[in-house]
Design an enzyme around this catalytic site. Structure first.
Site, PDB file in Angstrom:
ATOM      1  N   GLN A  81       0.812  -1.210   0.000  1.00 34.82           N
ATOM      2  CA  GLN A  81       0.000   0.000   0.000  1.00 34.82           C
ATOM      3  C   GLN A  81       0.857   1.277   0.000  1.00 34.82           C
ATOM      4  O   GLN A  81       2.051   1.242   0.287  1.00 34.82           O
ATOM      5  CB  GLN A  81      -0.914   0.010   1.227  1.00 34.82           C
ATOM      6  CG  GLN A  81      -1.998  -1.055   1.190  1.00 34.82           C
ATOM      7  CD  GLN A  81      -2.891  -0.979   2.411  1.00 34.82           C
ATOM      8  OE1 GLN A  81      -2.801  -1.799   3.306  1.00 34.82           O
ATOM      9  NE2 GLN A  81      -3.771   0.007   2.433  1.00 34.82           N
ATOM     10  N   HIS A  82       0.197   2.376  -0.320  1.00 37.14           N
ATOM     11  CA  HIS A  82       0.694   3.737  -0.102  1.00 37.14           C
ATOM     12  C   HIS A  82       1.778   4.211  -1.071  1.00 37.14           C
ATOM     13  O   HIS A  82       2.018   5.412  -1.169  1.00 37.14           O
ATOM     14  CB  HIS A  82       1.248   3.920   1.320  1.00 37.14           C
ATOM     15  CG  HIS A  82       0.319   3.582   2.422  1.00 37.14           C
ATOM     16  ND1 HIS A  82      -0.925   4.144   2.548  1.00 37.14           N
ATOM     17  CD2 HIS A  82       0.458   2.731   3.472  1.00 37.14           C
ATOM     18  CE1 HIS A  82      -1.522   3.660   3.627  1.00 37.14           C
ATOM     19  NE2 HIS A  82      -0.712   2.802   4.200  1.00 37.14           N
ATOM     20  N   ASP A 239      -2.363  -4.785   0.077  1.00 31.24           N
ATOM     21  CA  ASP A 239      -1.996  -6.085   0.640  1.00 31.24           C
ATOM     22  C   ASP A 239      -2.831  -6.473   1.852  1.00 31.24           C
ATOM     23  O   ASP A 239      -3.243  -7.636   1.992  1.00 31.24           O
ATOM     24  CB  ASP A 239      -0.502  -6.147   0.963  1.00 31.24           C
ATOM     25  CG  ASP A 239       0.005  -4.970   1.772  1.00 31.24           C
ATOM     26  OD1 ASP A 239      -0.790  -4.117   2.212  1.00 31.24           O
ATOM     27  OD2 ASP A 239       1.232  -4.894   1.970  1.00 31.24           O
TER      28      ASP A 239
END
Length: 481
Positions: A81-82, A239
């Site tokens: 992520q991110h 995830d």
């Protein structure tokens, strides 16, 4: 041809350090083939990766799957992520991606929080308070430090978006991963125009948010992949949301994931909004919510301590005096992006094994401290914790979680839950089922349950005390250390 009972699907887990692919029988959940390939992350002040490595790793992982991958009817990508992926007009990366554990944007996170109404505004608007891991802070960091990168950027993607787009040729994302950017409003489930305008990001650069159960596209012609043209591509997700699908989570069941980062989360029916910033109010991948707390330092930090001591990671010894806060990469929970590791209570008779146990204790303490905030008020506090991730197989991790939580611990036998969750999402496209129901049909949580032991309140109190007393030191900016 395979001997599978039903159609085959592919689930992908593109994590921080490697990409894994599973070919799964959609009827039974049996993994009929698998592959894995590594990618690298920069060291030093930042944490960056070239997105093209992720694609090369995906191609290699699929190659290892052999003929089974060619039979797949659908594919889905779960990813870290991110991360901020900036692409030029041809779809090529403008620069390496800034990853979730790159904490250089901590000053921008603080500034954005202050400039736009404070923590309460952000929690109510996006579900989360910006931290250095969030994508919006990384965009603000680039604007300040690399304005030429912004000028060259014609598309902004998350890691899973990048791979999905290379499969389909279409720029898409999903609500689960979008909810970790800081520019997606959980209240309206749309991009937040005020936040985007404030950080100077044109919404036209962002991917379309695909709804749960919707087809993101089909595999386009490519000589790099074993898929047939027209293979269905699911929305994919981040995830943690993929792992939640892989476990078939029902509301209120707590999960503690021990990976490079550590996370604790549970599915919730109501939209979370924690103004303290401890809990991120993420969306999940099938219409509910996934309140989550994350620590930057988990298995990687404990393994580093073991390596420094010259010990096997299981070579722990009980300790009643040592406290180690393993904040080797700064920390997110608690929010201490400038922190470094801290060891307290060292004596002449302290052993290396005790220091190692203290590292485990410090890592688990941070996650358990957020557990009650993640769970709804009516959640059963005696229900087993689902322990997943690479660390879940380690005896020292298992025993530390049991001792500090005072709860039974269940360890699912299924190992690749992110990839399995992605596979369940792909299977849902074919069967019309909720992907979480697919995973429950596959019985992915099957595994031993370790009985509860008495909670070690003394150790928890000792760590909390050291953390409180050391706050001024842990909060210092790097140049003042």
């Amino acid at each position: 041809m395979s001997a599978a009972e039903g159609p085959l699907v592919v689930g992908v887990d593109s994590s921080t350090q490697s990409t894994k692919a599973l070919v799964v029988d959609a009827s039974t959940g049996e993994v009929v083939a698998s592959g894995q390939a590594p990618h690298t992350v920069s060291s030093g002040a930042g944490r960056e990766s070239d997105p093209r490595q992720w694609w090369d790793a995906l191609c290699e992982a699929l190659r290892q799957c052999g003929d089974a991958a060619r039979e797949a009817a659908a594919v889905s990508v779960g990813g870290q992520q991110h991360g901020l992926v900036t692409l030029d007009g041809h779809g090529a990366p403008v620069r390496p991606a800034l990853l979730w554990n790159d904490v250089r944007s901590a000053p921008q996170a603080r500034r954005l929080t202050e400039e736009l109404g404070g923590a309460k505004f952000w929690a109510e608007r996006t579900g989360s308070v910006p931290a250095a891991s969030f994508t919006v802070t990384k965009w603000a960091w680039l604007a300040e430090h690399e304005p030429e990168t912004l000028r060259a950027t014609k598309a902004v993607r998350l890691p899973h978006d990048y791979l999905t787009e290379r499969l389909t040729g279409e720029g898409t994302t999903d609500r689960g991963d979008a909810s970790g950017t800081g520019w997606w409003a959980s209240a309206t489930e749309a991009y937040d125009e005020e936040i985007l305008a404030h950080v100077g990001l044109d919404p036209a650069l962002l991917p379309r948010v695909v709804r749960p159960g919707e087809v993101a596209g089909t595999v386009r012609d490519s000589h790099d992949l074993p898929f047939a043209k027209g293979t269905l591509v699911a929305p994919g997700t981040g995830d943690n949301a993929a792992a939640a699908l892989g476990l078939g989570l029902r509301p209120g069941t707590p999960v503690l994931s021990l990976g490079t980062s550590g996370t604790v989360y549970a599915v919730a029916r109501t939209r979370p909004a924690d103004p303290t910033g401890t809990v991120a109010g993420f969306a999940d991948a099938h219409g509910d919510w996934l309140p989550l707390a994350c620590t930057l330092n988990c298995t990687l930090a404990v393994d580093r301590v073991a390596a420094l001591l010259g010990l096997d990671r299981e070579a722990v010894e009980p300790t009643a005096e040592l406290t180690l806060l393993p904040y080797l990469d700064g920390e997110r929970t608690p929010n201490l992006p400038n922190a470094s590791g801290l060891l307290h209570g060292l004596r002449h008779d302290s052993t290396a094994g005790q220091v190692l146990q203290a590292a485990y204790d410090g890592a688990v303490h941070a996650l358990l401290g957020a557990l009650d905030l993640v769970l709804d008020a009516d959640a059963d506090r005696s229900a087993p914790l689902l322990l997943i991730g690479g660390g879940a197989r380690g005896t020292a991790w298992q025993q530390t979680v049991r001792r500090l939580s005072g709860r039974p611990v269940q360890i699912p036998e299924a190992r690749e839950l992110v990839a399995l969750g992605a596979a369940a999402q792909a299977a849902g496209l074919l069967t019309g089922e909720d992907p979480a129901a697919v995973a429950r049909r596959w019985n992915t949580t099957r595994g031993p349950v370790l009985d509860a032991v008495e909670r070690d309140e003394a150790t928890l109190a000792r760590i909390s005390g050291v953390l409180s007393d050391a706050a001024p030191l842990l909060e210092r900016a790097p140049h003042t250390r």
